[in-house]
Design a protein around this motif. Structure first.
Motif, PDB file in Angstrom:
ATOM      1  N   ARG A   3     100.176 -16.143  -2.720  1.00 44.66           N
ATOM      2  CA  ARG A   3      99.927 -15.528  -4.008  1.00 44.66           C
ATOM      3  C   ARG A   3     100.476 -14.104  -4.016  1.00 44.66           C
ATOM      4  O   ARG A   3     100.407 -13.402  -3.011  1.00 44.66           O
ATOM      5  N   LEU A 109     108.897 -20.104   4.602  1.00 43.55           N
ATOM      6  CA  LEU A 109     109.153 -19.357   5.832  1.00 43.55           C
ATOM      7  C   LEU A 109     107.870 -19.124   6.618  1.00 43.55           C
ATOM      8  O   LEU A 109     107.900 -18.751   7.786  1.00 43.55           O
ATOM      9  N   LYS A 111     104.088 -20.021   8.282  1.00 42.40           N
ATOM     10  CA  LYS A 111     103.363 -21.108   8.913  1.00 42.40           C
ATOM     11  C   LYS A 111     102.358 -21.685   7.927  1.00 42.40           C
ATOM     12  O   LYS A 111     101.794 -20.960   7.106  1.00 42.40           O
TER      13      LYS A 111
ATOM     14  N   ARG B   7     102.288  -7.272  -3.110  1.00 39.41           N
ATOM     15  CA  ARG B   7     102.215  -7.779  -1.742  1.00 39.41           C
ATOM     16  C   ARG B   7     101.956  -9.277  -1.785  1.00 39.41           C
ATOM     17  O   ARG B   7     101.270  -9.777  -2.681  1.00 39.41           O
ATOM     18  N   LEU B   8     102.538  -9.975  -0.839  1.00 40.30           N
ATOM     19  CA  LEU B   8     102.450 -11.433  -0.813  1.00 40.30           C
ATOM     20  C   LEU B   8     101.367 -11.842   0.163  1.00 40.30           C
ATOM     21  O   LEU B   8     101.442 -11.535   1.346  1.00 40.30           O
ATOM     22  N   LEU B   9     100.362 -12.500  -0.354  1.00 39.54           N
ATOM     23  CA  LEU B   9      99.190 -12.830   0.446  1.00 39.54           C
ATOM     24  C   LEU B   9      99.152 -14.287   0.853  1.00 39.54           C
ATOM     25  O   LEU B   9      99.554 -15.168   0.095  1.00 39.54           O
ATOM     26  N   ILE B  10      98.690 -14.520   2.077  1.00 40.76           N
ATOM     27  CA  ILE B  10      98.271 -15.858   2.465  1.00 40.76           C
ATOM     28  C   ILE B  10      96.773 -15.762   2.705  1.00 40.76           C
ATOM     29  O   ILE B  10      96.333 -15.065   3.610  1.00 40.76           O
ATOM     30  N   GLY B  11      95.994 -16.467   1.900  1.00 39.80           N
ATOM     31  CA  GLY B  11      94.552 -16.244   1.938  1.00 39.80           C
ATOM     32  C   GLY B  11      94.292 -14.835   1.444  1.00 39.80           C
ATOM     33  O   GLY B  11      94.682 -14.497   0.331  1.00 39.80           O
ATOM     34  N   ALA B  15     100.927 -11.186   4.054  1.00 41.71           N
ATOM     35  CA  ALA B  15     102.050 -11.737   4.805  1.00 41.71           C
ATOM     36  C   ALA B  15     103.180 -10.717   4.833  1.00 41.71           C
ATOM     37  O   ALA B  15     103.764 -10.444   5.879  1.00 41.71           O
ATOM     38  N   LEU B  16     103.479 -10.162   3.669  1.00 43.22           N
ATOM     39  CA  LEU B  16     104.521  -9.142   3.572  1.00 43.22           C
ATOM     40  C   LEU B  16     104.230  -8.242   2.381  1.00 43.22           C
ATOM     41  O   LEU B  16     103.985  -8.728   1.276  1.00 43.22           O
ATOM     42  N   ASN B  55     105.220 -11.849  13.289  1.00 39.94           N
ATOM     43  CA  ASN B  55     105.756 -12.914  14.132  1.00 39.94           C
ATOM     44  C   ASN B  55     104.822 -14.122  14.177  1.00 39.94           C
ATOM     45  O   ASN B  55     105.271 -15.262  14.251  1.00 39.94           O
ATOM     46  N   ALA B  56     103.528 -13.843  14.112  1.00 38.75           N
ATOM     47  CA  ALA B  56     102.555 -14.932  14.169  1.00 38.75           C
ATOM     48  C   ALA B  56     102.456 -15.681  12.844  1.00 38.75           C
ATOM     49  O   ALA B  56     102.180 -16.876  12.826  1.00 38.75           O
ATOM     50  N   ASP B  57     102.663 -14.964  11.739  1.00 41.59           N
ATOM     51  CA  ASP B  57     102.464 -15.568  10.422  1.00 41.59           C
ATOM     52  C   ASP B  57     103.642 -16.438   9.986  1.00 41.59           C
ATOM     53  O   ASP B  57     103.481 -17.371   9.204  1.00 41.59           O
ATOM     54  N   PHE B  58     104.831 -16.108  10.474  1.00 39.21           N
ATOM     55  CA  PHE B  58     106.003 -16.863  10.044  1.00 39.21           C
ATOM     56  C   PHE B  58     106.302 -17.996  11.029  1.00 39.21           C
ATOM     57  O   PHE B  58     105.803 -18.003  12.157  1.00 39.21           O
ATOM     58  N   THR B  59     107.092 -18.919  10.558  1.00 30.92           N
ATOM     59  CA  THR B  59     107.387 -20.097  11.373  1.00 30.92           C
ATOM     60  C   THR B  59     108.081 -19.721  12.680  1.00 30.92           C
ATOM     61  O   THR B  59     107.844 -20.336  13.709  1.00 30.92           O
ATOM     62  N   LEU B  80     115.932 -14.780  10.395  1.00 38.62           N
ATOM     63  CA  LEU B  80     114.774 -15.095   9.567  1.00 38.62           C
ATOM     64  C   LEU B  80     114.131 -13.819   9.039  1.00 38.62           C
ATOM     65  O   LEU B  80     113.690 -13.761   7.885  1.00 38.62           O
ATOM     66  N   ASP B  83     116.170 -12.515   6.261  1.00 38.88           N
ATOM     67  CA  ASP B  83     115.940 -13.402   5.125  1.00 38.88           C
ATOM     68  C   ASP B  83     114.642 -13.025   4.418  1.00 38.88           C
ATOM     69  O   ASP B  83     114.590 -12.900   3.190  1.00 38.88           O
ATOM     70  N   ARG B  87     114.287 -11.634   0.582  1.00 43.04           N
ATOM     71  CA  ARG B  87     113.478 -12.345  -0.406  1.00 43.04           C
ATOM     72  C   ARG B  87     112.392 -11.433  -0.970  1.00 43.04           C
ATOM     73  O   ARG B  87     112.106 -11.438  -2.169  1.00 43.04           O
TER      74      ARG B  87
END
Lengths: 121, 121
Positions: A3, A109, A111, B7-11, B15-16, B55-59, B80, B83, B87
């Motif tokens: 998000r 990109l 996980k 900002r781009l969130l995971i949960g 993330a970035l 490093n842990a969050d990305f593939t 990556l 990239d 993005r």
DNA sequence: AAGCGTTATGCATAGCCGTATATAACGCAT
DNA sequence: ATGCGTTATATACGGCTATGCATAACGCTT
């Protein structure tokens, strides 16, 4: 799932972001800072100080408060407050829409993440 | 002057965002986490842990590190990583553009603010 | 007058975040 | 072998943030 979140800064302090916007809406719906705080599971102290900050940052208060009276008092979101919320939400929506097409590619990109029951609703 | 930040969130973890993106770029330019940290005036510890998190969050890792060797070692932003930066920057630009027309109206609701020498450059 | 739930405020405390500092390992250069 | 600057990691400390608790004032209701 990824998000995007936007916050509007003046200098490096947040004038309005997801948290403050949600708080404003909660106050508008519940009619008090206290009940809004309970709903958002934050301390009254914090909610109050956020309101304080917003009222100080804008040209006129976004929230008008009254101590005492029917129901003990309460808080009301002013017309300026509603205006601010609406503008924030439209900006949020436009930003999300502008980014939507890029999100999938970016998420790919990352996980795969475990779902968070707190934010999934 | 008002600025939007995304900002781009995971949960509910980032993330970035602006900070990590800037750190990645500083690493790419300087060739090490340590010098990037110095440039950004943050502790090496913090810079390192941000890299760790990314490093842990990305593939796959966004930054590859090497201890020892010519110049003591260093860090390289992977393809990556580049990239991801690109993005993020395009999303940032698109979001800003999408919101630009609304910003003036919103800023008008705010009190005039004193300029901040730290963020004004 | 008493009660109620709110706003408003102070204070003490716990938690988190970031810094600072120290130390070790690493691998190339000299 | 020694030196160098980096990555890597532990520990201790200060500061900020948020919470929790306590208290007072407020003004309507009963």
């Amino acid at each position: 799932m990824t998000r995007p979140r936007i916050r509007l800064l003046i200098g490096d302090t947040v004038a309005l972001g997801p948290g403050k916007a949600a708080l404003l809406e909660a106050i508008a719906e519940t009619g008090s800072i206290a009940s809004a705080a309970r709903r958002m599971r934050m301390s009254y102290r914090r909610a109050w100080s956020l309101v304080q900050a917003m009222n100080a940052d804008f040209t006129k208060p976004l929230v008008e408060r009254a101590a005492g009276g029917r129901g003990g008092g309460g808080a009301v979101v002013t017309p300026l407050g509603h205006d601010a919320i609406e503008r924030y939400r439209t900006m949020e929506a436009r930003a999300s829409a502008a980014v939507e097409s890029d999100l999938d590619g970016f998420t790919a990109l990352l996980k795969p993440q475990v779902s968070n029951p707190d934010t999934d609703g």
